[in-house]
Design an enzyme around this catalytic site. Structure first.
Site, PDB file in Angstrom:
ATOM      1  N   HIS A 540      76.703  16.505 -54.479  1.00 45.05           N
ATOM      2  CA  HIS A 540      77.087  16.641 -53.075  1.00 45.05           C
ATOM      3  C   HIS A 540      76.022  15.991 -52.177  1.00 45.05           C
ATOM      4  O   HIS A 540      75.529  16.625 -51.243  1.00 45.05           O
ATOM      5  CB  HIS A 540      77.200  18.122 -52.680  1.00 45.05           C
ATOM      6  CG  HIS A 540      78.425  18.804 -53.187  1.00 45.05           C
ATOM      7  ND1 HIS A 540      78.639  20.168 -53.012  1.00 45.05           N
ATOM      8  CD2 HIS A 540      79.511  18.346 -53.854  1.00 45.05           C
ATOM      9  CE1 HIS A 540      79.800  20.499 -53.548  1.00 45.05           C
ATOM     10  NE2 HIS A 540      80.343  19.422 -54.076  1.00 45.05           N
ATOM     11  N   HIS A 583      82.159  23.155 -50.123  1.00 40.90           N
ATOM     12  CA  HIS A 583      82.443  21.909 -50.824  1.00 40.90           C
ATOM     13  C   HIS A 583      82.757  20.891 -49.724  1.00 40.90           C
ATOM     14  O   HIS A 583      83.303  21.246 -48.684  1.00 40.90           O
ATOM     15  CB  HIS A 583      83.631  22.093 -51.759  1.00 40.90           C
ATOM     16  CG  HIS A 583      83.352  23.037 -52.893  1.00 40.90           C
ATOM     17  ND1 HIS A 583      83.346  22.637 -54.200  1.00 40.90           N
ATOM     18  CD2 HIS A 583      83.048  24.355 -52.909  1.00 40.90           C
ATOM     19  CE1 HIS A 583      83.055  23.664 -54.978  1.00 40.90           C
ATOM     20  NE2 HIS A 583      82.877  24.735 -54.222  1.00 40.90           N
TER      21      HIS A 583
HETATM   22  C1  FAD Z   1      81.770  15.291 -59.473  1.00 38.02           C
HETATM   23  C2  FAD Z   1      82.057  15.711 -58.058  1.00 38.02           C
HETATM   24  C3  FAD Z   1      82.699  16.922 -57.831  1.00 38.02           C
HETATM   25  C4  FAD Z   1      82.976  17.302 -56.521  1.00 38.02           C
HETATM   26  N1  FAD Z   1      83.732  18.426 -56.312  1.00 38.02           N
HETATM   27  C5  FAD Z   1      84.165  18.695 -55.055  1.00 38.02           C
HETATM   28  C6  FAD Z   1      85.115  19.722 -54.841  1.00 38.02           C
HETATM   29  O1  FAD Z   1      85.592  20.385 -55.762  1.00 38.02           O
HETATM   30  N2  FAD Z   1      85.513  19.965 -53.558  1.00 38.02           N
HETATM   31  C7  FAD Z   1      85.015  19.240 -52.502  1.00 38.02           C
HETATM   32  O2  FAD Z   1      85.376  19.540 -51.359  1.00 38.02           O
HETATM   33  N3  FAD Z   1      84.103  18.257 -52.691  1.00 38.02           N
HETATM   34  C8  FAD Z   1      83.699  17.944 -53.938  1.00 38.02           C
HETATM   35  N4  FAD Z   1      82.846  16.910 -54.151  1.00 38.02           N
HETATM   36  C9  FAD Z   1      82.282  16.214 -52.990  1.00 38.02           C
HETATM   37  C10 FAD Z   1      83.240  15.246 -52.292  1.00 38.02           C
HETATM   38  O3  FAD Z   1      84.200  14.755 -53.185  1.00 38.02           O
HETATM   39  C11 FAD Z   1      82.410  14.098 -51.696  1.00 38.02           C
HETATM   40  O4  FAD Z   1      81.372  14.628 -50.911  1.00 38.02           O
HETATM   41  C12 FAD Z   1      83.245  13.161 -50.842  1.00 38.02           C
HETATM   42  O5  FAD Z   1      84.396  12.764 -51.538  1.00 38.02           O
HETATM   43  C13 FAD Z   1      82.408  11.950 -50.431  1.00 38.02           C
HETATM   44  O6  FAD Z   1      83.204  11.049 -49.686  1.00 38.02           O
HETATM   45  P1  FAD Z   1      82.591   9.663 -49.188  1.00 38.02           P
HETATM   46  O7  FAD Z   1      83.661   8.960 -48.464  1.00 38.02           O
HETATM   47  O8  FAD Z   1      81.308   9.918 -48.500  1.00 38.02           O
HETATM   48  O9  FAD Z   1      82.200   8.876 -50.516  1.00 38.02           O
HETATM   49  P2  FAD Z   1      83.097   8.451 -51.750  1.00 38.02           P
HETATM   50  O10 FAD Z   1      84.390   9.178 -51.754  1.00 38.02           O
HETATM   51  O11 FAD Z   1      82.250   8.602 -52.955  1.00 38.02           O
HETATM   52  O12 FAD Z   1      83.442   6.922 -51.466  1.00 38.02           O
HETATM   53  C14 FAD Z   1      82.537   5.855 -51.542  1.00 38.02           C
HETATM   54  C15 FAD Z   1      83.305   4.664 -52.097  1.00 38.02           C
HETATM   55  O13 FAD Z   1      82.581   3.477 -51.862  1.00 38.02           O
HETATM   56  C16 FAD Z   1      82.679   2.665 -53.017  1.00 38.02           C
HETATM   57  N5  FAD Z   1      81.552   1.750 -52.978  1.00 38.02           N
HETATM   58  C17 FAD Z   1      80.229   2.054 -53.034  1.00 38.02           C
HETATM   59  N6  FAD Z   1      79.496   0.953 -52.867  1.00 38.02           N
HETATM   60  C18 FAD Z   1      80.365  -0.068 -52.688  1.00 38.02           C
HETATM   61  C19 FAD Z   1      80.212  -1.457 -52.443  1.00 38.02           C
HETATM   62  N7  FAD Z   1      79.001  -2.028 -52.350  1.00 38.02           N
HETATM   63  N8  FAD Z   1      81.315  -2.227 -52.325  1.00 38.02           N
HETATM   64  C20 FAD Z   1      82.569  -1.690 -52.402  1.00 38.02           C
HETATM   65  N9  FAD Z   1      82.771  -0.362 -52.641  1.00 38.02           N
HETATM   66  C21 FAD Z   1      81.669   0.426 -52.761  1.00 38.02           C
HETATM   67  C22 FAD Z   1      82.674   3.650 -54.153  1.00 38.02           C
HETATM   68  O14 FAD Z   1      83.144   3.114 -55.367  1.00 38.02           O
HETATM   69  C23 FAD Z   1      83.536   4.756 -53.592  1.00 38.02           C
HETATM   70  O15 FAD Z   1      84.891   4.547 -53.876  1.00 38.02           O
HETATM   71  C24 FAD Z   1      82.549  16.488 -55.439  1.00 38.02           C
HETATM   72  C25 FAD Z   1      81.902  15.286 -55.676  1.00 38.02           C
HETATM   73  C26 FAD Z   1      81.674  14.877 -56.975  1.00 38.02           C
HETATM   74  C27 FAD Z   1      81.013  13.552 -57.205  1.00 38.02           C
END
Ligand code: FAD
Length: 603
Positions: A540, A583
């Site tokens: 997280h 979460h």
């Molecule tokens: C294993 C795990 C379990 C979790 N369980 C829960 C849960 O049960 N409930 C909950 O509420 N939250 C949970 N979370 C947390 C939640 O899912 C995340 O905090 C949230 O999805 C993050 O969103 P984001 O948009 O910041 O990043 P992300 O959703 O991670 O998106 C970032 C994206 O950018 C892409 N990317 C990165 N660098 C580049 C680049 N240079 N060029 C192109 N693409 C790139 C990545 O591939 C990814 O698709 C969990 C997280 C994980 C990892």
């Protein structure tokens, strides 16, 4: 990565199919296809005069069971679906590397934090951002905008499911529901009873309305109309419109390698992005932006991309030969991550879980409940002692963590707000997640929620294809460890409570051989040794491009614009300035929905 009013450049040639589609468009936007990025893409492409170009490093894996089947949680770990960043102390942090980002591989739990924690975002911003409404009321409406909640049926209600209709949205893209396979055995109600017995914490009907300080049954991001399969940002926002929205183009298996700039601080202008196949073969492509660029690469990917693009700490960038565009030393700093331990009991032969889950009963104790006499206290300190301790100590923690923030003064202010939330607003400091079948027949996965330890994400190479160094600085503030110890002791007492008498046949993990009973639930020393030996990352991460005043170490302002840039925004988990008792995904959807409205409004 999102880029507004965007057109592909002609040098070198772009992939032909993509070029053909883009050639028809004059108004295109680009972003990374994760949780926040896909959400923003969907909202911006509602305007047919704009074209959205979604760039995702991973593949489109919506038909992969390791993604769509929430019962296969963790099957994605260590595969091509997972960034699997190495961190200090050899712990691996997971993150989705696939369309939908982490929402495609996460545990699907759907919870929100305390009202006061969201309201605190505004306290960390400047006067000029006071009308941006970074507070609970605004984010709650956006979190509900993202959601279609399916109320529990009678069978699920009998098993403990409940809800408050005022706390949910009913017409948004993301599905939230209780699972049809919900456990009907005695174990989840026993957990809810045991937590109440041991800590006095209340059972609440629904913790999704701004008060998470309770024990409660919680829903998942699953779609009841599609066999309880995962509702990710990709299935929720992209799948329903991808055939009809010709102004939204998705490019998977390509990595953004840098943001292109013109001009100099304080008005650096993002002119486009550069991207390449994710296996780092073939040519690089340039795309030019007429209006703005938005980065949504997650709390590890975003600071990496900013740094390789020339925004960060001059000492780091110049040592790697990267041309400094914006001096923002806190890019990648303020990293906050949680640590998890898992306690297990074997069950009596008569025990039947009666269902397949996923598990959905969670307790969020505050400091008072965690350190209560029969809860997690070691018998020699009270919750009041701990509150006095953190109020006295936080300036020295700010001193010790200064290297991972802007400076100790800034961290003192931030920590003061964090302490206030813990002591005055009962922001839960610990999560006890009751599990069936893990790490033994029954168990508790527990983690400290509001770390004071600060870490960093720092590039060691100018190429985006070299993973950044991720230093969490696990337990570098002793309070984080004290909370984890108290949580472990509380978990032991919960599982040993009479509520489990007919279910449990005794503790197996860690077991009293590893953490002997000393009359007070196990000594601090023995819990500490076990915790530090076996803890894992919760995955997280937040804070690495924090939305705060610049003098606090902020990277973006309340409009999500990177300081000293005219047209570069960040919208994802990296902008959260302090951690939440929840979460994260519901909050990230709320941030992304709000970001889309900010962008649409043109401010
Ligand atoms: C294993 C795990 C379990 C979790 N369980 C829960 C849960 O049960 N409930 C909950 O509420 N939250 C949970 N979370 C947390 C939640 O899912 C995340 O905090 C949230 O999805 C993050 O969103 P984001 O948009 O910041 O990043 P992300 O959703 O991670 O998106 C970032 C994206 O950018 C892409 N990317 C990165 N660098 C580049 C680049 N240079 N060029 C192109 N693409 C790139 C990545 O591939 C990814 O698709 C969990 C997280 C994980 C990892």
């Amino acid at each position: 990565m999102h880029q507004e009013s965007y057109a592909l450049s002609e040098t070198p040639a772009s992939p032909s199919s993509t070029r053909i589609k883009l050639a028809r468009s004059t108004q295109t936007r680009v972003r990374c296809g994760g949780t926040a990025g896909t959400t923003i893409a969907a909202r911006l492409s509602e305007d047919p005069s704009k074209t959205v170009f979604l760039v995702e490093a991973g593949n489109d894996d919506r038909t992969n069971p390791d993604v769509f089947d929430v019962y296969k949680y963790s099957a994605a770990f260590g595969t091509s679906l997972d960034w699997a960043w190495s961190t200090d102390l050899d712990r691996t942090m997971h993150g989705g590397r696939t369309l939908g980002g982490s929402s495609s591989i996460n545990g699907a739990h759907w919870t929100r934090a305390m009202k006061a924690q969201y309201d605190a975002f505004s306290q960390l911003l400047g006067e000029e951002d006071s009308d941006m409404n970074w507070n609970f009321d605004s984010l709650f409406s956006y979190m509900k905008k993202a959601e279609t909640f399916t109320p529990p049926d009678q069978d699920q209600r009998t098993k403990g499911a409940n809800y408050n209709p005022d706390f949910h949205g009913f017409s948004g893209p993301v599905h939230a529901a209780y699972p049809r396979g919900m456990y009907g055995g005695p174990q989840q109600p026993a957990f809810a009873n045991a937590v109440q017995n041991v800590t006095g914490i209340a059972l609440c009907q629904d913790l999704n309305g701004g008060d998470a300080n309770c024990v409660s049954f919680t829903p998942h991001t699953i779609n009841p109309s599609d066999n309880d399969t995962r509702s990710s940002s990709a299935t929720a926002y992209l799948s329903p419109v991808e055939d009809e929205r010709t102004n939204w183009i998705t490019l998977v298996n390509h990595q953004v390698t840098g943001v292109l700039f013109a001009g100099s601080a304080p008005s650096v202008r993002a002119t486009g992005v550069e991207f390449k196949k994710s296996d780092n073969t073939g040519e690089s492509f340039n795309a030019s932006a007429r209006q703005e660029v938005i980065v949504s690469a997650g709390a590890i990917g975003t600071p990496q991309l900013l740094q390789v693009s020339g925004i960060g700490d001059p000492a780091v960038l110049e040592s790697l030969g990267i041309n400094l565009k914006v001096n923002l030393s806190t890019v990648g700093r303020n990293l906050q991550e949680q640590a998890m331990n898992n306690l297990g009991h074997s069950a009596r032969p008569s025990f039947s879980p009666d269902g397949i889950g996923p598990a959905n009963c969670i307790a969020f104790p505050s400091l008072k409940e965690l350190f209560s006499e029969n809860g997690g206290s070691n018998g020699s300190v009270t919750a009041d002692d701990i509150a006095d301790y953190i109020m006295a100590m936080y300036p020295s923690w700010a001193e010790s963590q200064a290297v991972n923030g802007l400076n100790s003064e800034a961290l003192t202010t931030i920590f003061g707000i964090q302490v206030g939330l813990i002591v005055n607003d009962d922001a839960p400091v610990m999560e006890l997640f009751f599990d069936t079948g893990f790490p033994d027949d029954i168990g508790i996965d527990m983690w400290h929620l509001l770390p004071f330890s600060r870490g960093n994400v720092t590039i060691s190479d100018s190429s985006v294809f070299t993973k950044p160094e991720v230093n969490v600085n696990w337990f570098s503030v002793d309070f984080d460890l004290a909370v984890q110890i108290a949580g472990a002791r509380l978990s032991r007492r919960v599982l040993n409570n009479t509520a489990f008498d007919t279910i449990s046949s005794g503790e197996t993990i860690p077991g009293t051989g590893t953490v002997p009973e000393d009359g007070h639930g196990g000594s601090d020393d023995s819990w500490q040794a076990w915790i530090q030996d076996v803890f894992s990352a919760v995955s997280h991460p937040i804070g690495t491009a924090a939305m705060m005043r610049r003098e606090l170490g902020g990277v973006v302002d309340g409009k999500l614009r990177v300081y000293d840039t005219a047209n570069l925004r960040v919208a994802d988990a990296s902008v959260l300035p302090i951690h939440l008792s929840a979460h994260l995904q519901s909050t990230i959807y709320g941030v992304a929905e709000k970001a889309a409205d900010i962008i649409k409004s043109g401010i």
